[in-house]
Design a protein around this motif. Sequence first.
Motif, short mmCIF file in Angstrom:
data_model
loop_
_atom_site.label_atom_id
_atom_site.label_comp_id
_atom_site.label_asym_id
_atom_site.label_seq_id
_atom_site.Cartn_x
_atom_site.Cartn_y
_atom_site.Cartn_z
N ALA A 83 0.91 -1.24 -0.08
CA ALA A 83 -0.06 0.13 0.02
C ALA A 83 0.82 1.17 0.10
CB ALA A 83 -0.96 0.11 1.16
N SER A 84 0.11 2.51 0.00
CA SER A 84 0.92 3.62 -0.02
C SER A 84 0.09 4.47 0.43
CB SER A 84 1.55 4.12 -1.65
OG SER A 84 0.19 4.19 -2.28
N TYR A 85 0.55 5.93 0.90
CA TYR A 85 0.23 7.01 1.44
C TYR A 85 0.71 8.16 0.95
CZ TYR A 85 3.26 7.79 4.83
OH TYR A 85 4.73 7.90 5.55
N TYR A 86 0.19 9.49 1.17
CA TYR A 86 0.69 10.75 1.32
C TYR A 86 1.29 11.26 2.28
CZ TYR A 86 -0.23 11.52 -3.85
OH TYR A 86 -0.41 11.41 -5.31
N ASN A 87 2.52 11.90 2.40
CA ASN A 87 2.95 12.39 3.68
C ASN A 87 2.54 13.85 3.82
OD1 ASN A 87 4.69 13.48 1.96
ND2 ASN A 87 6.40 12.36 2.68
N SER A 88 3.08 14.49 4.83
CA SER A 88 2.67 15.69 4.88
C SER A 88 3.05 16.92 3.87
CB SER A 88 3.20 16.33 6.18
OG SER A 88 4.68 16.39 6.48
N SER A 89 4.21 16.28 3.05
CA SER A 89 4.47 17.05 1.82
C SER A 89 3.69 16.80 0.59
CB SER A 89 5.95 17.00 1.60
OG SER A 89 6.78 17.34 2.81
N LEU A 90 2.74 15.74 0.68
CA LEU A 90 2.02 15.40 -0.57
C LEU A 90 3.04 14.45 -1.41
CD1 LEU A 90 -0.60 17.75 -1.80
CD2 LEU A 90 -1.00 15.92 -0.26
N GLU A 91 3.94 13.70 -0.81
CA GLU A 91 4.70 12.91 -1.30
C GLU A 91 4.16 11.49 -1.07
OE1 GLU A 91 8.97 15.36 -1.00
OE2 GLU A 91 8.32 13.69 0.76
N ARG A 92 4.04 10.63 -2.17
CA ARG A 92 3.73 9.37 -2.14
C ARG A 92 4.87 8.28 -1.68
NH1 ARG A 92 -1.02 6.66 -1.62
NH2 ARG A 92 -2.24 8.02 -3.76
N ARG A 93 4.21 7.79 -0.49
CA ARG A 93 4.95 6.59 0.29
C ARG A 93 4.86 5.29 0.05
NH1 ARG A 93 10.12 8.09 2.22
NH2 ARG A 93 9.62 7.04 4.11
N SER A 94 5.56 4.33 0.03
CA SER A 94 4.81 3.06 -0.23
C SER A 94 5.51 2.00 0.86
CB SER A 94 5.54 2.27 -1.42
OG SER A 94 5.13 2.85 -2.55
N PHE A 95 4.83 1.01 1.38
CA PHE A 95 5.14 0.22 2.46
C PHE A 95 4.56 -1.04 2.14
CE2 PHE A 95 0.93 2.08 3.80
CZ PHE A 95 0.46 0.95 4.46
N SER A 96 4.95 -2.18 2.89
CA SER A 96 4.59 -3.53 2.52
C SER A 96 4.57 -4.17 3.94
CB SER A 96 5.26 -4.36 1.13
OG SER A 96 6.75 -4.40 1.82
N GLY A 97 3.96 -5.47 3.71
CA GLY A 97 4.04 -6.49 4.91
C GLY A 97 3.37 -7.77 4.60
#
Length: 565
Positions: A276-290
Amino acid sequence: MKLNNHPFRTAALLLLVMLAAACTKEDDFTASPDEGTANAAPLTITVTDGAYAPTETPDNDNTPDTRAVERGYGTEFTKGDRIGLYVVKQDASENREFLYQNLCLTHDGTGWMLPDGTELTHQPPAGGEILYFAYYPYQDNMEGNVDINDLNPNGQGAEARRFFFRLIERWQPADDQSTYEAYTASDLMVARGEVAKRTDGTDGSVLSFTMKHQMPLAVFRLPTTKYTYSETIDGKPTEKSYRLYSGLDAKAWLADDNTYRRIIKWYMANNIGIEASYYNSSLERRSFSGTIKADSPGKYFLFTVDGGEETVVDRSLREGDFYMRDGGIIPQEKVTDNMPADVKKDCLGVVFWVGEKLFADGQISHWTRTDYVKGDNLLMHDHPGCTHGLVVALKDAAVDKKPWSSSSTVATYTWLKTYSATGQETEKGLMLSSDPQYGYNASRRLQWFRDYGSHPTEAYNAIEAFAKANPTPAGCSGWYFPGDNETTVMARGTLDYTKDLNMTKTLNEQFDKAGGNRFKTDGFYWSSSDIDLFPKNSFYVNFSNNSRTMESKQTNCYVRAVLAF
Protein backbone atom coordinates in the motif's frame (compact mmCIF):
# COMPACT_ATOMS: atom_id res chain seq x y z
CA MET A 1 -22.05 -2.11 14.47
CA LYS A 2 -19.96 0.13 16.66
CA LEU A 3 -16.33 -0.64 17.41
CA ASN A 4 -15.20 -0.12 20.95
CA ASN A 5 -11.69 1.30 21.39
CA HIS A 6 -11.73 1.24 25.18
CA PRO A 7 -8.83 -0.94 26.30
CA PHE A 8 -10.59 -3.61 28.34
CA ARG A 9 -14.24 -3.17 27.58
CA THR A 10 -16.16 -5.99 25.90
CA ALA A 11 -19.72 -5.83 24.73
CA ALA A 12 -22.03 -8.08 26.67
CA LEU A 13 -25.51 -7.22 25.48
CA LEU A 14 -28.60 -8.94 26.75
CA LEU A 15 -31.46 -10.34 24.78
CA LEU A 16 -34.19 -10.91 27.34
CA VAL A 17 -36.27 -13.65 25.78
CA MET A 18 -38.73 -15.29 28.12
CA LEU A 19 -39.28 -18.71 26.72
CA ALA A 20 -42.87 -19.92 26.72
CA ALA A 21 -43.80 -23.52 27.38
CA ALA A 22 -46.02 -23.73 24.31
CA CYS A 23 -44.57 -23.68 20.79
CA THR A 24 -45.91 -24.30 17.34
CA LYS A 25 -45.64 -27.85 16.12
CA GLU A 26 -42.96 -26.89 13.59
CA ASP A 27 -40.72 -25.32 16.24
CA ASP A 28 -41.57 -27.59 19.16
CA PHE A 29 -38.80 -27.82 21.75
CA THR A 30 -41.01 -29.55 24.31
CA ALA A 31 -39.46 -32.78 25.53
CA SER A 32 -41.33 -36.04 25.45
CA PRO A 33 -41.90 -37.75 28.84
CA ASP A 34 -38.64 -39.69 28.51
CA GLU A 35 -36.60 -36.66 27.46
CA GLY A 36 -36.19 -34.93 30.83
CA THR A 37 -38.14 -32.08 32.35
CA ALA A 38 -41.40 -31.15 30.71
CA ASN A 39 -41.29 -27.47 31.71
CA ALA A 40 -39.53 -24.89 29.56
CA ALA A 41 -36.93 -22.76 31.30
CA PRO A 42 -36.68 -18.98 30.82
CA LEU A 43 -33.55 -18.10 28.86
CA THR A 44 -31.49 -14.94 28.68
CA ILE A 45 -29.10 -14.55 25.75
CA THR A 46 -25.84 -12.65 26.07
CA VAL A 47 -23.51 -11.85 23.18
CA THR A 48 -19.90 -10.92 23.91
CA ASP A 49 -17.11 -10.14 21.48
CA GLY A 50 -13.95 -12.13 22.09
CA ALA A 51 -11.93 -9.42 20.29
CA TYR A 52 -8.98 -9.93 17.97
CA ALA A 53 -5.82 -11.49 19.34
CA PRO A 54 -2.31 -10.30 18.45
CA THR A 55 -0.27 -12.51 16.19
CA GLU A 56 2.14 -14.70 18.16
CA THR A 57 4.77 -14.27 15.46
CA PRO A 58 5.12 -10.55 14.85
CA ASP A 59 5.41 -9.23 11.33
CA ASN A 60 8.33 -6.80 11.11
CA ASP A 61 8.22 -6.52 14.93
CA ASN A 62 4.80 -4.91 14.76
CA THR A 63 3.19 -6.79 17.62
CA PRO A 64 2.01 -4.24 20.21
CA ASP A 65 3.74 -4.39 23.54
CA THR A 66 0.85 -3.33 25.77
CA ARG A 67 -2.27 -5.17 26.84
CA ALA A 68 -4.27 -1.99 26.31
CA VAL A 69 -3.56 -2.07 22.59
CA GLU A 70 -4.32 -5.79 22.39
CA ARG A 71 -7.83 -5.20 23.72
CA GLY A 72 -8.41 -2.18 21.50
CA TYR A 73 -10.27 -3.95 18.69
CA GLY A 74 -13.35 -5.22 20.51
CA THR A 75 -16.78 -4.89 18.95
CA GLU A 76 -19.98 -3.43 20.34
CA PHE A 77 -23.28 -4.34 18.74
CA THR A 78 -25.73 -1.52 18.15
CA LYS A 79 -29.24 -0.92 16.88
CA GLY A 80 -29.98 -2.60 13.56
CA ASP A 81 -27.26 -5.26 13.78
CA ARG A 82 -28.45 -8.77 12.92
CA ILE A 83 -27.15 -12.19 14.00
CA GLY A 84 -28.06 -15.55 12.48
CA LEU A 85 -28.92 -18.37 14.89
CA TYR A 86 -28.98 -22.13 14.29
CA VAL A 87 -30.43 -24.53 16.85
CA VAL A 88 -29.65 -28.28 16.61
CA LYS A 89 -31.20 -31.09 18.67
CA GLN A 90 -28.83 -34.01 19.22
CA ASP A 91 -29.97 -37.22 20.91
CA ALA A 92 -27.93 -39.73 22.93
CA SER A 93 -26.84 -41.50 19.73
CA GLU A 94 -25.72 -38.19 18.19
CA ASN A 95 -28.54 -38.15 15.69
CA ARG A 96 -29.17 -34.51 14.84
CA GLU A 97 -31.95 -32.38 13.47
CA PHE A 98 -32.36 -28.64 12.95
CA LEU A 99 -34.88 -26.95 15.15
CA TYR A 100 -34.09 -23.53 13.71
CA GLN A 101 -32.04 -22.55 10.67
CA ASN A 102 -30.78 -19.01 10.13
CA LEU A 103 -33.14 -17.47 12.67
CA CYS A 104 -32.57 -13.71 12.51
CA LEU A 105 -31.99 -11.87 15.80
CA THR A 106 -32.07 -8.07 15.49
CA HIS A 107 -30.60 -5.58 17.94
CA ASP A 108 -33.13 -2.90 18.90
CA GLY A 109 -30.67 -0.61 20.69
CA THR A 110 -30.95 -2.27 24.09
CA GLY A 111 -31.04 -6.00 23.33
CA TRP A 112 -31.77 -8.66 20.76
CA MET A 113 -35.21 -9.32 19.36
CA LEU A 114 -36.57 -12.55 17.88
CA PRO A 115 -38.79 -12.40 14.79
CA ASP A 116 -42.41 -11.64 15.59
CA GLY A 117 -44.33 -14.71 16.67
CA THR A 118 -41.20 -16.76 17.40
CA GLU A 119 -40.90 -18.54 20.75
CA LEU A 120 -38.04 -20.72 21.97
CA THR A 121 -37.69 -23.20 24.78
CA HIS A 122 -34.61 -25.00 26.02
CA GLN A 123 -35.32 -28.65 26.81
CA PRO A 124 -32.58 -31.11 25.86
CA PRO A 125 -33.60 -34.69 25.02
CA ALA A 126 -32.72 -37.40 27.57
CA GLY A 127 -29.02 -38.18 27.19
CA GLY A 128 -28.66 -35.56 24.47
CA GLU A 129 -28.45 -31.79 24.18
CA ILE A 130 -29.50 -28.70 22.30
CA LEU A 131 -26.65 -27.04 20.35
CA TYR A 132 -26.72 -23.32 19.56
CA PHE A 133 -24.58 -21.68 16.86
CA ALA A 134 -24.56 -17.99 15.92
CA TYR A 135 -22.80 -15.90 13.30
CA TYR A 136 -22.48 -12.23 12.34
CA PRO A 137 -23.24 -10.45 10.06
CA TYR A 138 -26.57 -12.00 9.14
CA GLN A 139 -26.94 -13.28 5.57
CA ASP A 140 -30.36 -13.69 3.98
CA ASN A 141 -29.13 -16.57 1.81
CA MET A 142 -27.17 -19.24 3.65
CA GLU A 143 -27.79 -22.05 1.16
CA GLY A 144 -24.80 -24.40 1.10
CA ASN A 145 -23.02 -22.56 3.91
CA VAL A 146 -24.08 -24.89 6.73
CA ASP A 147 -24.41 -28.69 6.90
CA ILE A 148 -25.53 -30.41 10.07
CA ASN A 149 -23.14 -33.28 9.28
CA ASP A 150 -20.14 -30.93 9.40
CA LEU A 151 -20.25 -31.11 13.19
CA ASN A 152 -17.43 -32.98 14.87
CA PRO A 153 -18.26 -36.35 16.42
CA ASN A 154 -19.42 -35.96 20.02
CA GLY A 155 -21.56 -32.87 20.17
CA GLN A 156 -19.90 -31.81 23.42
CA GLY A 157 -16.82 -30.88 21.40
CA ALA A 158 -18.66 -29.33 18.46
CA GLU A 159 -17.08 -25.99 17.60
CA ALA A 160 -18.69 -23.08 15.81
CA ARG A 161 -15.76 -22.77 13.43
CA ARG A 162 -16.41 -26.34 12.29
CA PHE A 163 -20.16 -25.81 12.04
CA PHE A 164 -19.71 -22.67 9.89
CA PHE A 165 -16.62 -23.87 8.04
CA ARG A 166 -18.24 -23.68 4.60
CA LEU A 167 -19.34 -20.11 5.26
CA ILE A 168 -15.84 -19.21 6.46
CA GLU A 169 -14.17 -20.73 3.40
CA ARG A 170 -16.47 -18.86 1.03
CA TRP A 171 -16.40 -15.55 2.89
CA GLN A 172 -15.20 -12.59 0.81
CA PRO A 173 -14.50 -9.32 2.65
CA ALA A 174 -15.50 -6.22 0.71
CA ASP A 175 -12.94 -4.96 -1.76
CA ASP A 176 -13.47 -1.40 -0.57
CA GLN A 177 -13.75 -1.15 3.23
CA SER A 178 -13.22 2.58 3.49
CA THR A 179 -16.70 3.08 4.95
CA TYR A 180 -17.65 1.90 8.42
CA GLU A 181 -20.55 -0.09 7.04
CA ALA A 182 -18.39 -1.98 4.52
CA TYR A 183 -15.79 -2.75 7.18
CA THR A 184 -18.24 -4.18 9.70
CA ALA A 185 -20.08 -6.12 6.98
CA SER A 186 -16.76 -7.87 6.23
CA ASP A 187 -16.08 -8.87 9.85
CA LEU A 188 -17.33 -12.48 10.02
CA MET A 189 -17.76 -13.79 13.58
CA VAL A 190 -19.12 -17.12 14.84
CA ALA A 191 -19.81 -18.67 18.24
CA ARG A 192 -21.28 -21.71 19.92
CA GLY A 193 -23.71 -20.91 22.68
CA GLU A 194 -23.26 -22.23 26.21
CA VAL A 195 -26.25 -22.68 28.54
CA ALA A 196 -25.90 -22.24 32.30
CA LYS A 197 -28.25 -21.70 35.21
CA ARG A 198 -28.72 -18.10 36.28
CA THR A 199 -26.77 -17.12 39.37
CA ASP A 200 -28.70 -13.98 40.32
CA GLY A 201 -31.45 -15.79 42.21
CA THR A 202 -34.03 -15.68 39.41
CA ASP A 203 -35.38 -18.65 37.52
CA GLY A 204 -34.09 -19.69 34.15
CA SER A 205 -30.80 -20.06 32.32
CA VAL A 206 -28.37 -17.95 30.35
CA LEU A 207 -27.42 -18.77 26.77
CA SER A 208 -24.14 -16.98 26.17
CA PHE A 209 -22.22 -16.46 22.94
CA THR A 210 -18.62 -15.30 22.80
CA MET A 211 -18.21 -14.27 19.18
CA LYS A 212 -14.86 -15.06 17.58
CA HIS A 213 -13.55 -13.24 14.52
CA GLN A 214 -12.82 -15.57 11.60
CA MET A 215 -10.76 -13.33 9.31
CA PRO A 216 -7.35 -11.77 9.97
CA LEU A 217 -7.25 -8.02 10.56
CA ALA A 218 -4.66 -5.63 9.13
CA VAL A 219 -4.15 -2.45 11.17
CA PHE A 220 -2.19 0.40 9.58
CA ARG A 221 -0.81 3.15 11.80
CA LEU A 222 0.34 6.05 9.66
CA PRO A 223 2.15 9.27 10.49
CA THR A 224 -0.34 12.13 10.55
CA THR A 225 -0.56 15.86 11.09
CA LYS A 226 -3.21 17.16 13.47
CA TYR A 227 -4.10 20.83 13.06
CA THR A 228 -5.42 22.64 16.14
CA TYR A 229 -6.95 26.09 16.56
CA SER A 230 -9.34 28.13 18.69
CA GLU A 231 -12.55 29.61 17.33
CA THR A 232 -15.10 31.85 19.00
CA ILE A 233 -18.75 31.37 18.04
CA ASP A 234 -21.52 33.39 19.72
CA GLY A 235 -18.99 34.66 22.25
CA LYS A 236 -17.90 31.17 23.26
CA PRO A 237 -14.29 30.15 22.54
CA THR A 238 -13.86 26.53 21.48
CA GLU A 239 -10.77 24.45 20.82
CA LYS A 240 -11.04 22.59 17.52
CA SER A 241 -8.91 20.30 15.40
CA TYR A 242 -8.83 18.53 12.06
CA ARG A 243 -6.33 16.23 10.40
CA LEU A 244 -4.29 16.08 7.24
CA TYR A 245 -5.44 13.89 4.36
CA SER A 246 -3.45 10.64 4.10
CA GLY A 247 -4.50 9.22 0.72
CA LEU A 248 -4.02 5.63 1.94
CA ASP A 249 -4.84 3.38 -1.02
CA ALA A 250 -5.50 0.22 1.02
CA LYS A 251 -9.28 0.91 0.96
CA ALA A 252 -9.33 0.57 4.73
CA TRP A 253 -11.62 2.12 7.34
CA LEU A 254 -10.22 5.04 9.34
CA ALA A 255 -10.81 4.09 12.97
CA ASP A 256 -9.14 7.16 14.47
CA ASP A 257 -6.86 10.00 13.38
CA ASN A 258 -4.04 7.80 12.10
CA THR A 259 -5.14 4.15 12.44
CA TYR A 260 -6.88 2.25 9.66
CA ARG A 261 -8.38 -1.25 9.70
CA ARG A 262 -9.03 -3.73 6.93
CA ILE A 263 -10.46 -7.26 7.17
CA ILE A 264 -8.36 -9.71 5.13
CA LYS A 265 -9.57 -12.89 3.43
CA TRP A 266 -8.56 -15.94 5.48
CA TYR A 267 -6.44 -18.65 3.86
CA MET A 268 -5.35 -21.83 5.60
CA ALA A 269 -2.05 -22.34 3.79
CA ASN A 270 -1.12 -19.07 2.08
CA ASN A 271 0.50 -15.92 3.41
CA ILE A 272 -1.08 -12.68 2.19
CA GLY A 273 1.16 -9.89 1.00
CA ILE A 274 0.21 -6.32 1.86
CA GLU A 275 1.35 -3.51 -0.42
CA ALA A 276 0.00 0.00 0.00
CA SER A 277 0.99 3.65 -0.09
CA TYR A 278 -0.04 6.99 1.38
CA TYR A 279 0.75 10.70 1.12
CA ASN A 280 2.98 12.31 3.72
CA SER A 281 2.69 15.88 4.94
CA SER A 282 4.53 17.13 1.86
CA LEU A 283 2.07 15.35 -0.46
CA GLU A 284 4.76 12.87 -1.45
CA ARG A 285 3.62 9.31 -2.13
CA ARG A 286 5.21 6.77 0.25
CA SER A 287 4.97 2.98 -0.17
CA PHE A 288 5.08 0.19 2.41
CA SER A 289 4.56 -3.57 2.51
CA GLY A 290 4.08 -6.43 4.95
CA THR A 291 2.72 -9.93 5.37
CA ILE A 292 -0.38 -11.46 6.92
CA LYS A 293 0.69 -14.96 7.93
CA ALA A 294 -1.26 -18.02 6.83
CA ASP A 295 -3.95 -19.56 9.01
CA SER A 296 -4.40 -16.55 11.30
CA PRO A 297 -8.14 -16.33 11.83
CA GLY A 298 -9.13 -13.83 14.49
CA LYS A 299 -5.67 -12.29 14.77
CA TYR A 300 -4.56 -8.80 13.94
CA PHE A 301 -1.32 -7.58 12.38
CA LEU A 302 -0.26 -4.05 13.23
CA PHE A 303 1.80 -2.24 10.59
CA THR A 304 3.41 0.90 11.97
CA VAL A 305 4.41 2.92 8.92
CA ASP A 306 7.28 5.43 8.97
CA GLY A 307 7.04 5.68 12.75
CA GLY A 308 3.27 6.24 12.82
CA GLU A 309 3.68 9.43 14.84
CA GLU A 310 1.23 12.29 15.18
CA THR A 311 2.51 15.83 14.65
CA VAL A 312 0.46 18.70 16.08
CA VAL A 313 0.47 22.00 14.15
CA ASP A 314 -1.27 25.28 15.00
CA ARG A 315 -3.33 26.25 11.92
CA SER A 316 -6.91 27.48 11.60
CA LEU A 317 -9.23 25.94 9.06
CA ARG A 318 -9.55 28.28 6.06
CA GLU A 319 -11.96 28.93 3.26
CA GLY A 320 -10.36 27.47 0.13
CA ASP A 321 -8.98 24.37 1.89
CA PHE A 322 -9.76 21.03 0.26
CA TYR A 323 -12.05 18.45 1.90
CA MET A 324 -11.07 14.86 1.11
CA ARG A 325 -12.77 11.49 0.87
CA ASP A 326 -11.17 10.23 4.12
CA GLY A 327 -12.49 13.23 6.05
CA GLY A 328 -9.08 14.89 6.10
CA ILE A 329 -8.07 18.31 4.82
CA ILE A 330 -5.40 19.46 2.38
CA PRO A 331 -4.43 23.04 3.31
CA GLN A 332 -4.69 25.30 0.29
CA GLU A 333 -1.04 26.40 0.53
CA LYS A 334 0.05 22.81 -0.22
CA VAL A 335 -1.60 22.94 -3.65
CA THR A 336 -0.08 25.79 -5.64
CA ASP A 337 -1.00 24.28 -9.03
CA ASN A 338 -2.92 21.15 -9.99
CA MET A 339 -3.33 18.25 -7.58
CA PRO A 340 -1.81 14.88 -8.53
CA ALA A 341 -4.35 12.84 -10.49
CA ASP A 342 -4.95 10.25 -7.75
CA VAL A 343 -5.38 13.00 -5.15
CA LYS A 344 -8.03 14.62 -7.34
CA LYS A 345 -10.00 11.38 -7.20
CA ASP A 346 -10.15 11.74 -3.41
CA CYS A 347 -11.17 15.39 -3.31
CA LEU A 348 -14.85 15.90 -2.50
CA GLY A 349 -15.07 19.65 -2.33
CA VAL A 350 -13.79 23.00 -1.10
CA VAL A 351 -14.36 24.70 2.25
CA PHE A 352 -16.37 27.91 1.72
CA TRP A 353 -17.60 28.86 5.21
CA VAL A 354 -15.54 29.04 8.40
CA GLY A 355 -16.59 31.05 11.45
CA GLU A 356 -19.34 33.62 11.90
CA LYS A 357 -20.76 35.73 9.07
CA LEU A 358 -22.21 39.24 9.37
CA PHE A 359 -25.51 40.53 8.06
CA ALA A 360 -25.84 44.15 6.93
CA ASP A 361 -27.50 45.06 10.24
CA GLY A 362 -24.53 43.75 12.22
CA GLN A 363 -26.20 40.52 13.34
CA ILE A 364 -24.00 37.44 13.21
CA SER A 365 -24.87 34.03 11.83
CA HIS A 366 -23.46 30.54 12.25
CA TRP A 367 -25.17 27.21 11.67
CA THR A 368 -24.23 25.95 15.15
CA ARG A 369 -26.26 28.59 17.05
CA THR A 370 -29.08 26.68 18.72
CA ASP A 371 -31.13 29.60 20.03
CA TYR A 372 -34.48 29.97 18.27
CA VAL A 373 -34.23 30.49 14.48
CA LYS A 374 -30.57 31.54 14.69
CA GLY A 375 -28.87 28.40 13.35
CA ASP A 376 -29.62 24.99 11.90
CA ASN A 377 -30.97 23.19 14.97
CA LEU A 378 -31.76 20.04 13.00
CA LEU A 379 -28.19 19.80 11.72
CA MET A 380 -26.81 20.22 15.24
CA HIS A 381 -29.20 17.58 16.55
CA ASP A 382 -28.32 15.03 13.85
CA HIS A 383 -24.59 15.85 13.59
CA PRO A 384 -23.45 17.74 16.70
CA GLY A 385 -19.77 17.36 15.76
CA CYS A 386 -20.15 19.22 12.45
CA THR A 387 -18.97 22.57 13.77
CA HIS A 388 -15.80 23.14 11.72
CA GLY A 389 -16.82 24.27 8.26
CA LEU A 390 -19.11 23.97 5.27
CA VAL A 391 -17.93 22.39 2.01
CA VAL A 392 -19.26 22.83 -1.52
CA ALA A 393 -19.03 19.91 -3.95
CA LEU A 394 -16.55 20.06 -6.82
CA LYS A 395 -19.27 19.52 -9.41
CA ASP A 396 -22.91 20.31 -9.98
CA ALA A 397 -25.42 17.78 -8.72
CA ALA A 398 -26.82 17.37 -12.25
CA VAL A 399 -25.51 18.23 -15.71
CA ASP A 400 -28.67 20.05 -16.75
CA LYS A 401 -30.84 22.63 -15.04
CA LYS A 402 -33.78 21.63 -12.87
CA PRO A 403 -36.97 23.36 -11.72
CA TRP A 404 -37.22 23.83 -7.97
CA SER A 405 -40.69 22.36 -8.35
CA SER A 406 -42.38 21.84 -11.70
CA SER A 407 -45.88 22.44 -10.39
CA SER A 408 -46.09 23.20 -6.67
CA THR A 409 -46.71 26.76 -5.54
CA VAL A 410 -46.97 25.97 -1.82
CA ALA A 411 -44.38 27.28 0.65
CA THR A 412 -42.62 24.41 2.43
CA TYR A 413 -42.61 26.18 5.81
CA THR A 414 -46.37 26.78 5.60
CA TRP A 415 -46.94 23.15 4.65
CA LEU A 416 -44.70 21.88 7.48
CA LYS A 417 -46.62 23.82 10.12
CA THR A 418 -49.84 22.07 9.07
CA TYR A 419 -48.32 18.59 8.72
CA SER A 420 -49.21 16.42 11.74
CA ALA A 421 -45.82 14.63 11.77
CA THR A 422 -47.17 11.84 13.98
CA GLY A 423 -44.19 10.02 15.45
CA GLN A 424 -41.88 12.71 14.02
CA GLU A 425 -42.79 15.55 16.34
CA THR A 426 -39.24 16.10 17.60
CA GLU A 427 -37.81 16.38 14.11
CA LYS A 428 -40.60 18.74 13.04
CA GLY A 429 -39.95 20.92 16.09
CA LEU A 430 -36.26 21.15 15.27
CA MET A 431 -37.04 22.20 11.70
CA LEU A 432 -39.52 24.85 12.81
CA SER A 433 -37.04 26.23 15.37
CA SER A 434 -34.19 26.39 12.82
CA ASP A 435 -33.35 29.36 10.65
CA PRO A 436 -35.24 28.41 7.44
CA GLN A 437 -32.45 29.94 5.37
CA TYR A 438 -30.05 27.14 6.39
CA GLY A 439 -30.00 24.20 4.04
CA TYR A 440 -29.83 21.06 6.18
CA ASN A 441 -33.23 21.63 7.77
CA ALA A 442 -34.61 23.12 4.52
CA SER A 443 -33.52 19.96 2.70
CA ARG A 444 -35.41 17.81 5.19
CA ARG A 445 -38.47 20.02 4.74
CA LEU A 446 -38.24 19.45 1.01
CA GLN A 447 -37.91 15.71 1.49
CA TRP A 448 -41.05 15.64 3.64
CA PHE A 449 -42.77 18.06 1.24
CA ARG A 450 -42.17 15.48 -1.50
CA ASP A 451 -42.69 12.23 0.42
CA TYR A 452 -45.61 13.20 2.66
CA GLY A 453 -47.08 16.17 0.81
CA SER A 454 -46.81 14.71 -2.73
CA HIS A 455 -45.19 17.84 -4.14
CA PRO A 456 -42.57 17.46 -6.90
CA THR A 457 -39.10 18.78 -6.01
CA GLU A 458 -36.83 18.14 -8.99
CA ALA A 459 -33.92 20.21 -7.65
CA TYR A 460 -33.92 18.30 -4.37
CA ASN A 461 -34.16 15.01 -6.30
CA ALA A 462 -30.92 15.92 -8.08
CA ILE A 463 -29.16 16.58 -4.77
CA GLU A 464 -30.44 13.28 -3.38
CA ALA A 465 -29.21 11.35 -6.46
CA PHE A 466 -25.82 13.08 -6.21
CA ALA A 467 -25.53 12.12 -2.55
CA LYS A 468 -26.20 8.46 -3.32
CA ALA A 469 -23.59 8.41 -6.08
CA ASN A 470 -20.94 10.30 -4.08
CA PRO A 471 -20.49 8.80 -0.59
CA THR A 472 -19.05 10.94 2.18
CA PRO A 473 -16.88 9.97 5.17
CA ALA A 474 -18.06 9.40 8.70
CA GLY A 475 -18.12 12.52 10.83
CA CYS A 476 -19.79 14.81 8.29
CA SER A 477 -23.44 15.63 7.60
CA GLY A 478 -23.57 14.06 4.16
CA TRP A 479 -24.53 16.10 1.09
CA TYR A 480 -27.56 18.36 1.34
CA PHE A 481 -29.29 21.10 -0.66
CA PRO A 482 -27.78 24.46 0.41
CA GLY A 483 -30.13 27.11 1.75
CA ASP A 484 -30.14 30.82 1.01
CA ASN A 485 -27.48 31.46 3.67
CA GLU A 486 -25.09 28.88 2.19
CA THR A 487 -25.51 29.95 -1.46
CA THR A 488 -25.08 33.61 -0.52
CA VAL A 489 -21.83 32.92 1.32
CA MET A 490 -20.62 30.70 -1.55
CA ALA A 491 -21.03 33.67 -3.88
CA ARG A 492 -20.19 36.70 -1.74
CA GLY A 493 -18.27 35.33 1.26
CA THR A 494 -20.60 37.25 3.55
CA LEU A 495 -24.28 37.63 4.42
CA ASP A 496 -23.97 41.42 4.24
CA TYR A 497 -25.74 42.42 1.01
CA THR A 498 -23.77 45.69 0.94
CA LYS A 499 -20.49 43.82 0.53
CA ASP A 500 -19.06 41.30 -1.91
CA LEU A 501 -15.89 39.42 -0.95
CA ASN A 502 -16.15 37.40 -4.19
CA MET A 503 -15.96 33.89 -2.75
CA THR A 504 -16.93 32.71 -6.25
CA LYS A 505 -13.46 33.59 -7.53
CA THR A 506 -11.75 31.68 -4.72
CA LEU A 507 -13.91 28.61 -5.23
CA ASN A 508 -13.56 28.55 -9.01
CA GLU A 509 -9.77 28.70 -8.69
CA GLN A 510 -9.80 25.80 -6.24
CA PHE A 511 -12.19 23.81 -8.43
CA ASP A 512 -9.65 24.15 -11.25
CA LYS A 513 -6.82 22.77 -9.09
CA ALA A 514 -8.89 19.83 -7.84
CA GLY A 515 -10.38 18.82 -11.20
CA GLY A 516 -13.85 20.20 -10.45
CA ASN A 517 -16.23 22.32 -12.49
CA ARG A 518 -16.50 26.06 -12.15
CA PHE A 519 -19.87 27.57 -11.36
CA LYS A 520 -21.86 27.98 -14.59
CA THR A 521 -22.07 31.51 -15.96
CA ASP A 522 -25.07 30.79 -18.20
CA GLY A 523 -27.58 30.27 -15.42
CA PHE A 524 -28.48 30.55 -11.78
CA TYR A 525 -28.20 28.14 -8.83
CA TRP A 526 -31.15 27.25 -6.65
CA SER A 527 -31.14 27.36 -2.88
CA SER A 528 -33.44 25.11 -0.88
CA SER A 529 -35.04 28.12 0.87
CA ASP A 530 -38.45 29.55 0.08
CA ILE A 531 -40.62 31.84 2.18
CA ASP A 532 -44.31 32.08 3.07
CA LEU A 533 -44.63 35.62 1.68
CA PHE A 534 -43.81 34.49 -1.89
CA PRO A 535 -44.87 30.81 -1.98
CA LYS A 536 -44.49 30.53 -5.78
CA ASN A 537 -40.82 31.58 -5.66
CA SER A 538 -37.52 30.46 -4.18
CA PHE A 539 -34.11 32.07 -3.74
CA TYR A 540 -31.30 31.64 -6.23
CA VAL A 541 -27.80 33.05 -6.80
CA ASN A 542 -26.22 34.19 -10.04
CA PHE A 543 -22.52 33.26 -9.73
CA SER A 544 -21.56 35.38 -12.74
CA ASN A 545 -22.12 38.57 -10.73
CA ASN A 546 -22.83 37.17 -7.22
CA SER A 547 -26.34 38.59 -7.16
CA ARG A 548 -29.12 37.02 -5.11
CA THR A 549 -32.83 37.22 -5.79
CA MET A 550 -36.03 35.16 -6.11
CA GLU A 551 -37.51 33.39 -9.10
CA SER A 552 -40.49 31.22 -9.97
CA LYS A 553 -40.02 27.67 -8.71
CA GLN A 554 -40.80 26.40 -12.19
CA THR A 555 -37.73 28.11 -13.63
CA ASN A 556 -34.83 25.84 -14.58
CA CYS A 557 -31.63 26.48 -12.59
CA TYR A 558 -28.50 24.54 -11.63
CA VAL A 559 -28.02 22.86 -8.25
CA ARG A 560 -24.89 22.07 -6.26
CA ALA A 561 -24.59 20.13 -2.99
CA VAL A 562 -22.86 21.11 0.26
CA LEU A 563 -21.98 19.36 3.51
CA ALA A 564 -20.97 20.27 7.05
CA PHE A 565 -18.11 18.68 8.98
